[in-house]
Design an enzyme around this catalytic site. Sequence first.
Site, PDB file in Angstrom:
ATOM      1  N   LEU A 295      27.778  34.395  33.424  1.00 49.71           N
ATOM      2  CA  LEU A 295      27.326  33.059  33.843  1.00 49.71           C
ATOM      3  C   LEU A 295      25.979  33.108  34.555  1.00 49.71           C
ATOM      4  O   LEU A 295      25.771  32.461  35.575  1.00 49.71           O
ATOM      5  CB  LEU A 295      28.389  32.375  34.706  1.00 49.71           C
ATOM      6  CG  LEU A 295      29.769  32.258  34.058  1.00 49.71           C
ATOM      7  CD1 LEU A 295      30.740  31.542  34.980  1.00 49.71           C
ATOM      8  CD2 LEU A 295      29.696  31.561  32.718  1.00 49.71           C
ATOM      9  N   HIS A 296      25.050  33.875  33.992  1.00 53.45           N
ATOM     10  CA  HIS A 296      23.662  33.911  34.437  1.00 53.45           C
ATOM     11  C   HIS A 296      22.737  33.567  33.264  1.00 53.45           C
ATOM     12  O   HIS A 296      21.783  34.286  32.983  1.00 53.45           O
ATOM     13  CB  HIS A 296      23.289  35.312  34.959  1.00 53.45           C
ATOM     14  CG  HIS A 296      24.034  35.728  36.177  1.00 53.45           C
ATOM     15  ND1 HIS A 296      24.175  37.058  36.544  1.00 53.45           N
ATOM     16  CD2 HIS A 296      24.680  35.008  37.126  1.00 53.45           C
ATOM     17  CE1 HIS A 296      24.873  37.138  37.664  1.00 53.45           C
ATOM     18  NE2 HIS A 296      25.194  35.910  38.035  1.00 53.45           N
ATOM     19  N   PRO A 297      22.974  32.466  32.559  1.00 51.58           N
ATOM     20  CA  PRO A 297      22.182  32.182  31.357  1.00 51.58           C
ATOM     21  C   PRO A 297      20.752  31.775  31.696  1.00 51.58           C
ATOM     22  O   PRO A 297      20.507  31.024  32.637  1.00 51.58           O
ATOM     23  CB  PRO A 297      22.940  31.020  30.704  1.00 51.58           C
ATOM     24  CG  PRO A 297      23.595  30.315  31.851  1.00 51.58           C
ATOM     25  CD  PRO A 297      23.977  31.404  32.819  1.00 51.58           C
TER      26      PRO A 297
END
Length: 359
Positions: A295-297
Site C-alpha cells: 500500500l505504497h503506490p
Amino acid sequence: TGRNRKRRLFPDDDPQQPPLEHSQAYLTPARGRANLKIETGAHATRVIIEAGRATGLEYRMKAGLFTAKARREVVCGGAFGSPQLLQLSGIGPAAHLCEQGIVPVLDLPGVGANLMDHFYISLMFRCSLPITINELANSQLRKLKAGIDYVLFNKGPLASNGIYAGIFTRTDERQDRPNLQVNTNIWTVQSRTAAGMKAHPFPGFTMSPVHLNPRATGSVRLRGPDPFADPVIRQNFLADRLDVEAMIAAVKLVRGVAARPALAPYNAGEISPGADARTDDEIEAYVRAAAIANLHPVGSCRMGTGIDAVVDPRLRVHGIACLRIADASIMPSLPSGNTNAPSIMIGEKCADMILEDAR
C-alpha cells in the site's frame, strides 16, 4: 502555507509528543478562512477542461451534481484516484479512453502508466513462550486490560504500531543500497477475510520481507465511463524475474535470521511457508501465492519531460493549463521506504509553487 509548518505537524518539536493528524495540522488552522469551503461526502467526477485549460471541477453529492469553478486546480487523488479522475476528464491514452466511451481531450499516454508499489510476503513462526499478541486476540480479559492500559495510561500493546523490530538489508551484494525491509510482528494470522484477521490459537511471531525497489510496473485504467466504478488496477508484481529472485533470497534470509541464537529459543517451528517450500521452485510458488501490496503506490502520473510523463517539475499537467497534481502519483520512481512523508513534502512544495506563481 506558512513557513513554520513543522511545528504544526510535530508540536513543540518534542519527540515524545505524537505528531498531529494531517487534518489537524493543515485543515483545522485554516477552517476560518473566508476563501476556504470544505465539502465532505463529495465524489469528484471530472475536471472541466475548456480550450486546453482547467476551469472547474464537477462533483456529486447526495443532493445532486455540482460544479466548482476555479482559476487553478490541484488534484490529490493518490496513485489510483488521480489517474482515474484525469481519464474520466478525457486526459490519458486516447485509444483506451475511446474504448471506455470517454471523448479524449488530450492524448497523454503516461496517465495511469508506471504504477509501482512495494510488496511483501509473510513468514510465520510458532513462539515457544506466551508473550505475543495472539494470546491477547484470543482472550476477552486480556483485551479489556489492554484497553484500560491504553485509555488510562497510554501504554500496553495498543500503544504500539505492532512492528517491534526491523531490518534493512540487501538480497544481492550488487545492490548499492538495501532492497529489502523486514518487519517483525509478535502475532500470526490464521485467516484474513473482509471481516478482519483471526490470530492463531497459539503464540506466534511474523517476519515480513518487503521488496523496496521492484522493477516491474503496472497500470491504472478505467473500467468504464462511470466515475463510481472502481478502476482496473494491475500491479504486475513478480512480472520481472529479478523481483522473483529477490523474494526467493528474502525467504532464505529471514529463515536464517529466525535460526540465529538470539531468536532460536523463541522459534518453535515455521508455520508458513513451512516444509512444503524448500527448493527455489517451491519458494517461488509460495511467493506468487502469498505476495500482497504494501500500500505504497506511486508513479501513475509521473513527473518528467518524456512522452510518458504526466506533470512537469512544477507539477503542472502537460498540455493542460491551470491544472496540477500533488500526491504520490507524480513520483518518477518508488522510494526505498514509506511514502507518507514524501507525499507531505510534495503537498508542501506544491503550495510554495502556487504562491510563487501567484506573486
